[in-house]
Design a protein around this motif. Structure first.
Motif, PDB file in Angstrom:
ATOM      1  N   CYS A   1       0.833  -1.215   0.000  1.00 56.27           N
ATOM      2  CA  CYS A   1       0.000   0.000   0.000  1.00 56.27           C
ATOM      3  C   CYS A   1       0.865   1.262   0.000  1.00 56.27           C
ATOM      4  O   CYS A   1       1.636   1.491   0.932  1.00 56.27           O
ATOM      5  CB  CYS A   1      -0.918  -0.003   1.221  1.00 56.27           C
ATOM      6  SG  CYS A   1      -1.887   1.513   1.335  1.00 56.27           S
TER       7      CYS A   1
ATOM      8  N   CYS B   1      -2.025   2.722   4.561  1.00 51.86           N
ATOM      9  CA  CYS B   1      -3.295   2.869   5.286  1.00 51.86           C
ATOM     10  C   CYS B   1      -3.886   1.537   5.755  1.00 51.86           C
ATOM     11  O   CYS B   1      -4.968   1.510   6.327  1.00 51.86           O
ATOM     12  CB  CYS B   1      -4.300   3.637   4.454  1.00 51.86           C
ATOM     13  SG  CYS B   1      -4.721   2.895   2.895  1.00 51.86           S
TER      14      CYS B   1
ATOM     15  N   CYS C   1      -6.545   6.260   2.087  1.00 49.75           N
ATOM     16  CA  CYS C   1      -6.664   5.381   0.908  1.00 49.75           C
ATOM     17  C   CYS C   1      -6.887   6.191  -0.362  1.00 49.75           C
ATOM     18  O   CYS C   1      -7.731   7.085  -0.398  1.00 49.75           O
ATOM     19  CB  CYS C   1      -7.818   4.401   1.119  1.00 49.75           C
ATOM     20  SG  CYS C   1      -8.079   3.317  -0.296  1.00 49.75           S
ATOM     21  N   ILE C   2      -6.122   5.854  -1.407  1.00 48.90           N
ATOM     22  CA  ILE C   2      -6.280   6.534  -2.692  1.00 48.90           C
ATOM     23  C   ILE C   2      -6.939   5.602  -3.720  1.00 48.90           C
ATOM     24  O   ILE C   2      -6.980   5.895  -4.901  1.00 48.90           O
ATOM     25  CB  ILE C   2      -4.926   7.041  -3.228  1.00 48.90           C
ATOM     26  CG1 ILE C   2      -3.912   5.897  -3.288  1.00 48.90           C
ATOM     27  CG2 ILE C   2      -4.409   8.186  -2.356  1.00 48.90           C
ATOM     28  CD1 ILE C   2      -2.617   6.246  -3.986  1.00 48.90           C
ATOM     29  N   HIS C   3      -7.420   4.459  -3.256  1.00 47.62           N
ATOM     30  CA  HIS C   3      -8.163   3.510  -4.100  1.00 47.62           C
ATOM     31  C   HIS C   3      -7.384   3.115  -5.362  1.00 47.62           C
ATOM     32  O   HIS C   3      -7.935   3.035  -6.444  1.00 47.62           O
ATOM     33  CB  HIS C   3      -9.552   4.063  -4.445  1.00 47.62           C
ATOM     34  CG  HIS C   3     -10.396   4.231  -3.231  1.00 47.62           C
ATOM     35  ND1 HIS C   3     -11.084   3.185  -2.659  1.00 47.62           N
ATOM     36  CD2 HIS C   3     -10.627   5.307  -2.452  1.00 47.62           C
ATOM     37  CE1 HIS C   3     -11.710   3.617  -1.576  1.00 47.62           C
ATOM     38  NE2 HIS C   3     -11.443   4.891  -1.425  1.00 47.62           N
ATOM     39  N   CYS C   4      -6.101   2.876  -5.152  1.00 48.28           N
ATOM     40  CA  CYS C   4      -5.268   2.465  -6.282  1.00 48.28           C
ATOM     41  C   CYS C   4      -5.418   0.992  -6.597  1.00 48.28           C
ATOM     42  O   CYS C   4      -5.052   0.536  -7.672  1.00 48.28           O
ATOM     43  CB  CYS C   4      -3.805   2.773  -5.969  1.00 48.28           C
ATOM     44  SG  CYS C   4      -3.199   1.828  -4.544  1.00 48.28           S
ATOM     45  N   ASP C   5      -5.912   0.207  -5.629  1.00 50.47           N
ATOM     46  CA  ASP C   5      -6.119  -1.235  -5.799  1.00 50.47           C
ATOM     47  C   ASP C   5      -4.836  -2.058  -5.825  1.00 50.47           C
ATOM     48  O   ASP C   5      -4.866  -3.217  -6.230  1.00 50.47           O
ATOM     49  CB  ASP C   5      -6.941  -1.542  -7.044  1.00 50.47           C
ATOM     50  CG  ASP C   5      -8.406  -1.733  -6.688  1.00 50.47           C
ATOM     51  OD1 ASP C   5      -8.777  -1.449  -5.541  1.00 50.47           O
ATOM     52  OD2 ASP C   5      -9.182  -2.164  -7.560  1.00 50.47           O
TER      53      ASP C   5
ATOM     54  N   CYS D   1      -3.408  -3.128  -3.262  1.00 57.50           N
ATOM     55  CA  CYS D   1      -3.639  -4.164  -2.249  1.00 57.50           C
ATOM     56  C   CYS D   1      -4.395  -5.346  -2.862  1.00 57.50           C
ATOM     57  O   CYS D   1      -4.120  -6.504  -2.571  1.00 57.50           O
ATOM     58  CB  CYS D   1      -4.414  -3.585  -1.068  1.00 57.50           C
ATOM     59  SG  CYS D   1      -5.920  -2.736  -1.541  1.00 57.50           S
TER      60      CYS D   1
HETATM   61  S1  SF4 Z   1      -6.478   0.860  -2.622  1.00 63.76           S
HETATM   62 FE1  SF4 Z   1      -5.356  -0.497  -1.200  1.00 63.76          FE
HETATM   63  S2  SF4 Z   1      -3.178  -0.198  -1.704  1.00 63.76           S
HETATM   64 FE2  SF4 Z   1      -4.316   1.526  -2.613  1.00 63.76          FE
HETATM   65  S3  SF4 Z   1      -4.223   3.135  -1.063  1.00 63.76           S
HETATM   66 FE3  SF4 Z   1      -6.143   2.009  -0.696  1.00 63.76          FE
HETATM   67  S4  SF4 Z   1      -5.653   0.433   0.802  1.00 63.76           S
HETATM   68 FE4  SF4 Z   1      -3.705   1.204  -0.022  1.00 63.76          FE
END
Ligand code: SF4
Ligand code: SF4
Length: 253
Positions: A65, A69, A100-104, A106
């Motif tokens: 991540c 986060c 979280c920047i919702h990059c996926d 993870c």
């Molecule tokens: S989507 Fe997952 S890897 Fe990306 S910032 Fe949010 S928790 Fe971290």
């Protein structure tokens, strides 16, 4: 003189065109537009068809991540009532949605498809502590669906396709995996067919995907296409775009 009148009535023309055009806005949040199939929203922790949790507490998601986060702690599975099929399970699992920047990343990193993203982005908090989702909130319910938490604005159908859909189906970009089922069975959902790739053999109705490689307007709902891109006006725009600049200048003068 003629140009003067043209400018004068051109203004009215513009006003009347906008008076009669279809509204492109909706009364959000009372009404919502369907969300895109690969939209990244808040996460879910998935479970197998037998109810066991998929998370094995390996912490790969936390390691990858970029926003730092995720907080995971693994614990050995109790021999008499294991939580996951692995040696360990995710004992603590927290995501801080202020970071979280919702990059996926993870989701991509998870070896067991335990963590995926729903399309839910309509949630808010009034203090920092509430922005941290715990495992009790993230884990899917007994039907395998995301929990509808009181501070989230879910509508019917919005939890469809949340499990297993936010991950590339071609590990490391290998085309050999395209169209090959990579998913293990999900609680209440079973095994889903893979999301459509970039080659032929797509099944968009089964996956809920749209033809993302098609032309721009094909991705939009009819009401999302601006009036200037529809009908005669739209055809004229396309024609103008193809014209050599000199010809366009002469014709449109
Ligand atoms: S989507 Fe997952 S890897 Fe990306 S910032 Fe949010 S928790 Fe971290
Ligand atoms: S969600 Fe996946 S990557 Fe994260 S700890 Fe659990 S099994 Fe490992």
């Amino acid at each position: 003189m003629a140009a003067h009148w043209k400018t004068f009535f051109g203004g009215f023309n513009l006003t009347f065109r906008h008076l009669t055009r279809t509204n492109v806005t909706i009364s959000y949040p009372q009404e919502k537009r369907p969300k895109q199939p690969r939209q990244h929203g808040r996460h879910v922790l998935n479970r197998y068809e037998d109810g066991m949790e998929k998370c094995i507490g390996c912490e790969l998601c936390a390691g990858v991540c970029p926003a730092d986060c995720i907080h995971v702690r693994g614990l050995d599975n109790p021999a008499d009532h294991p939580v996951s099929p692995g040696e360990r399970y995710g004992y603590i699992y927290e995501i801080n949605y202020l970071r979280c920047i919702h990059c996926d990343l993870c989701v991509e990193a998870c070896p067991t498809q335990a963590i995926t993203e729903s399309k839910m982005f309509e949630f808010s908090f009034s203090n920092r502590a509430d922005a941290i989702y715990t495992k009790a909130e993230l884990v899917v319910d007994d039907m395998g669906m995301p929990q509808r938490l009181p501070w989230e604005d879910w509508r019917d159908g919005e939890e469809d396709m949340t499990s297993g859909w936010m991950r590339a189906t071609s590990p490391s970009g290998s085309a050999a995996y395209e169209g090959v089922i990579q998913w293990s069975g999900d609680l209440g959902v079973g095994v889903r067919i893979p999301e459509a790739g970039q080659s032929d053999g797509r099944d968009d109705s089964a996956t809920g995907s749209k033809q993302l490689r098609d032309v721009f307007s094909a991705h939009l709902l009819p009401e999302d296409v601006p009036a200037s891109h529809r009908g005669v006006a739209g055809a004229r725009r396309k024609l103008e775009a193809k014209m050599p600049p000199a010809l366009k200048k002469r014709l449109l003068r």
